[in-house]
Scaffold this motif. Structure first.
Motif, short mmCIF file in Angstrom:
data_model
loop_
_atom_site.label_atom_id
_atom_site.label_comp_id
_atom_site.label_asym_id
_atom_site.label_seq_id
_atom_site.Cartn_x
_atom_site.Cartn_y
_atom_site.Cartn_z
N ARG A 80 -61.58 18.89 -59.30
CA ARG A 80 -62.57 18.71 -60.14
C ARG A 80 -64.05 18.62 -59.19
O ARG A 80 -65.18 18.70 -59.86
CB ARG A 80 -62.31 17.37 -61.01
CG ARG A 80 -61.66 17.63 -62.08
CD ARG A 80 -62.14 16.86 -63.38
NE ARG A 80 -62.32 15.65 -63.10
CZ ARG A 80 -62.87 14.93 -64.08
NH1 ARG A 80 -63.61 15.29 -65.11
NH2 ARG A 80 -63.22 13.58 -63.93
N ALA B 138 -65.13 21.86 -58.64
CA ALA B 138 -65.77 22.50 -59.82
C ALA B 138 -67.24 21.86 -60.29
O ALA B 138 -68.33 22.60 -60.41
CB ALA B 138 -64.78 22.16 -61.17
N TYR B 139 -67.49 20.37 -59.70
CA TYR B 139 -68.72 19.89 -59.93
C TYR B 139 -69.82 20.65 -58.90
O TYR B 139 -70.76 20.71 -59.34
CB TYR B 139 -68.43 18.43 -59.82
CG TYR B 139 -69.68 17.70 -59.32
CD1 TYR B 139 -70.64 17.06 -60.57
CD2 TYR B 139 -70.05 17.40 -57.84
CE1 TYR B 139 -71.55 16.53 -60.03
CE2 TYR B 139 -71.14 16.63 -57.68
CZ TYR B 139 -71.95 16.18 -58.61
OH TYR B 139 -73.27 15.52 -58.32
N ASP C 215 -69.65 23.61 -57.78
CA ASP C 215 -69.93 24.77 -58.17
C ASP C 215 -70.96 24.90 -59.44
O ASP C 215 -71.20 25.90 -60.16
CB ASP C 215 -68.69 25.48 -58.34
CG ASP C 215 -68.06 25.92 -57.14
OD1 ASP C 215 -69.04 25.85 -56.08
OD2 ASP C 215 -66.96 26.10 -56.90
N GLU D 171 -69.87 23.73 -62.52
CA GLU D 171 -68.79 24.49 -63.60
C GLU D 171 -68.23 23.16 -64.43
O GLU D 171 -67.51 23.52 -65.17
CB GLU D 171 -67.59 25.01 -63.11
CG GLU D 171 -68.08 26.31 -62.28
CD GLU D 171 -66.71 26.93 -61.46
OE1 GLU D 171 -65.86 26.55 -61.55
OE2 GLU D 171 -67.17 28.00 -61.06
N VAL D 172 -68.98 22.17 -64.55
CA VAL D 172 -68.45 21.00 -65.29
C VAL D 172 -69.66 20.61 -66.21
O VAL D 172 -70.72 20.87 -65.78
CB VAL D 172 -68.02 19.68 -64.54
CG1 VAL D 172 -66.74 19.98 -63.88
CG2 VAL D 172 -68.96 19.05 -63.71
N ASP D 173 -69.21 20.01 -67.48
CA ASP D 173 -70.55 19.44 -68.25
C ASP D 173 -71.02 18.03 -67.58
O ASP D 173 -70.75 17.63 -66.99
CB ASP D 173 -69.72 19.32 -69.63
CG ASP D 173 -68.69 18.37 -69.68
OD1 ASP D 173 -68.45 17.67 -68.95
OD2 ASP D 173 -67.86 18.45 -70.74
N SER E 236 -61.95 22.38 -73.63
CA SER E 236 -62.36 21.68 -72.24
C SER E 236 -62.23 20.13 -72.25
O SER E 236 -61.51 19.68 -71.36
CB SER E 236 -63.81 22.02 -72.21
OG SER E 236 -63.85 23.44 -72.05
#
Length: 267
Positions: free
Chosen positions: A8, A11-12, A14, A16-18, A142
């Motif tokens: 995660r 992903a953060y 990049d 790519e998270v809300d 998600s």
């Protein structure tokens, strides 16, 4: 990496998270030296790539070769029409000098030929034939997947509805239906708060066999999507008054709709 949050964190990095997940990751990084070091390493790699990569322009000789090849292709594609059997026809005209002026062919001329045409046709067919998934369905899937990560499933752990339901009073914007259906095969595990439709949604968590079922609840009066399958997860929607619900799980439709029926009867 040993920390379960490392994926995660990447992903953060990049983007790519809300926003809700980003805030959770930032709080985690404050207390996890391993993930903090991971972010620092990723930033160093990004900086090194941006500083070390150089962009080289194509040499003029290559441009000349391409222009010559295009000129030859145009000449082969435009054969001279047959002429009458006459003296004038037997006179070979002097070839005109080849033009060096760049003439770009229309995009659609090449795009709809051969492989290009097949690819574009496939893309058009996909968007016309395949149903479009609503942003709400994507948001719910998600949130469901995010909850399955370590330490994200339940905020209040209890099989007692009298413990779970009051907990939502200070943590969510709605009061959901909470019941334990263990005798019917749906064991109440607890609940948590999530962020759905720009509000604090209540999520009641059930276990059916080896499957987790998240039941999301939020206030809205808009039109709900139809029941659907998204990325291997089934989503069952229903509404009671101004409260909307969605049960999400990877269990079968019969099992998921069985819980929906029980909840609707309680509501």
């Amino acid at each position: 990496m040993q920390c379960a949050e490392s994926l995660r964190v990447q992903a953060y990095f990049d983007g790519e998270v809300d926003a809700l997940a980003a805030a959770e990751i930032e709080r985690h990084v404050e207390h996890c030296s391993e993930c903090r070091a991971l972010l620092q390493d990723l930033e160093k790699v990004r900086t090194a790539l941006r500083e070390g990569i150089t962009y080289a322009a194509a040499p003029q000789a290559l441009r000349t070769q391409i222009l010559q090849a295009l000129d030859q292709e145009t000449a082969l594609a435009s054969p001279v029409a047959p002429q009458a059997n006459s003296a004038a026809a037997r006179i070979k005209p002097r070839p005109a000098p080849q033009s060096r002026v760049w003439r770009a062919r229309p995009f659609w001329t090449g795009a709809f030929s051969g492989v290009g045409g097949a690819a574009i046709a496939a893309v058009i067919a996909f968007f016309v034939v395949m149903p479009a998934f609503s942003p709400l369905s994507n948001e719910l899937v998600s949130a469901h997947v995010r909850s399955l990560m370590p330490s994200h499933l339940i905020d209040v752990v209890s099989t007692d509805r009298h413990t779970v339901k009051p907990w939502f009073a200070g943590h969510a914007d709605v009061s959901p239906v909470v019941s334990d259906f263990e005798s019917q095969g749906y064991r109440l595990m607890g609940g948590r708060a999530d962020y759905i439709e720009h509000q604090r949604s209540a999520v009641v968590v059930y276990q059916h066999g080896a499957h987790v079922i998240n039941v999301f609840t939020w206030a809205a009066d808009g039109r709900l999507p139809s029941n659907t399958t998204r990325s291997g997860y089934r989503l069952a929607f229903w509404q009671q008054g101004d409260i909307q619900y969605c049960a999400v799980s990877d269990t079968g439709w019969d099992e998921l709709l069985g819980l929906v029926r029980l909840l609707r009867e309680q509501g």
